[in-house]
Design a protein around this motif. Structure first.
Motif, short mmCIF file in Angstrom:
data_model
loop_
_atom_site.label_atom_id
_atom_site.label_comp_id
_atom_site.label_asym_id
_atom_site.label_seq_id
_atom_site.Cartn_x
_atom_site.Cartn_y
_atom_site.Cartn_z
N UNK A 1 0.79 -1.23 0.00
CA UNK A 1 0.00 0.00 0.00
C UNK A 1 0.82 1.27 0.00
N UNK A 2 2.14 1.16 -0.16
CA UNK A 2 2.95 2.37 -0.25
C UNK A 2 2.72 3.02 -1.61
N UNK A 3 2.97 4.34 -1.66
CA UNK A 3 2.68 5.12 -2.86
C UNK A 3 3.91 5.87 -3.36
N UNK B 1 9.45 8.25 3.04
CA UNK B 1 10.91 8.16 2.98
C UNK B 1 11.36 8.48 1.57
N UNK B 2 12.58 8.98 1.48
CA UNK B 2 13.15 9.27 0.18
C UNK B 2 13.92 8.05 -0.30
N UNK C 1 8.50 8.04 -1.32
CA UNK C 1 7.53 6.97 -1.11
C UNK C 1 6.80 7.30 0.18
N UNK C 2 5.45 7.31 0.12
CA UNK C 2 4.65 7.67 1.30
C UNK C 2 3.68 6.55 1.65
N UNK C 3 3.25 6.57 2.90
CA UNK C 3 2.29 5.60 3.40
C UNK C 3 1.13 6.36 4.02
N UNK D 1 -3.66 -0.01 2.79
CA UNK D 1 -2.96 -1.20 3.28
C UNK D 1 -2.51 -2.18 2.20
N UNK D 2 -2.94 -2.00 0.95
CA UNK D 2 -2.50 -2.94 -0.08
C UNK D 2 -2.36 -2.24 -1.43
#
Length: 168
Positions: A20-22, A57-58, A64-66, A71-72
């Motif tokens: 689920x990270x973007x 985080x970079x 990349x963001x959460x 969640x998926x």
């Protein structure tokens, strides 16, 4: 989020992995600075909602963001194209002599001779310098170079004075 002026921080580009990270395209410099300006307002498919605190985080491929409720991978992919906005008041005050582009939008522009050119529509970067787009009787592209073309910026009267040939 109230109706105060908003700033577009970036947009969701796609899913990153299966949890689920973007992948997030940040319009801040440096890109990870976007994480400091929260809460975020998610605008997608005509709907908007304030997000709980977002982690990120970079990576060598970008930010990349959460999102807490993502969640998926399927949920992440459904958010592609979503825009992330933040209230203007969340940004730090600019240093003396510096301005946020968004604060310049809408200001009147005139030459040192007093010729009205129009209002600032938006600004963009060419790599060599920033360019101010002024809409009036016609559209003008004026390099945003202090002292050379930008003579003064006065927020109190809402005016930028430029050293620019009105026929150009």
């Amino acid at each position: 989020m109230n109706q105060e002026r908003r700033i577009l921080l970036g947009r969701v580009l796609g899913a990153f992995g299966v949890r689920g990270e973007l992948k997030f395209q940040s319009f801040t410099d440096p890109v990870a600075t976007a994480l400091k300006y929260q809460p975020w307002l998610l605008v997608h498919n005509g709907n908007e909602r304030e997000l709980p605190p977002v982690r990120g985080r970079e990576t060598n491929k970008g930010l990349v963001v959460t999102f807490p409720d993502c969640a998926d991978r399927d949920v992440a992919e459904a958010l592609v194209g979503a825009e992330i906005w933040v209230a203007r008041s969340r940004l730090p005050k600019p240093k003396p002599g510096e301005h946020y582009w968004v604060d310049l939008e809408g200001l009147a522009v005139s030459t040192v001779e007093g010729v009205e050119l129009g209002k600032v529509s938006y600004l963009f970067n060419t790599g060599a310098n920033d360019v101010m787009v002024v809409s009036g009787d016609r559209e003008r592209l004026i390099p945003y170079v202090n002292e050379q073309f930008i003579v003064s910026v006065d927020f109190d009267v809402g005016r930028i004075v430029v050293d620019w040939d009105p026929d150009f």
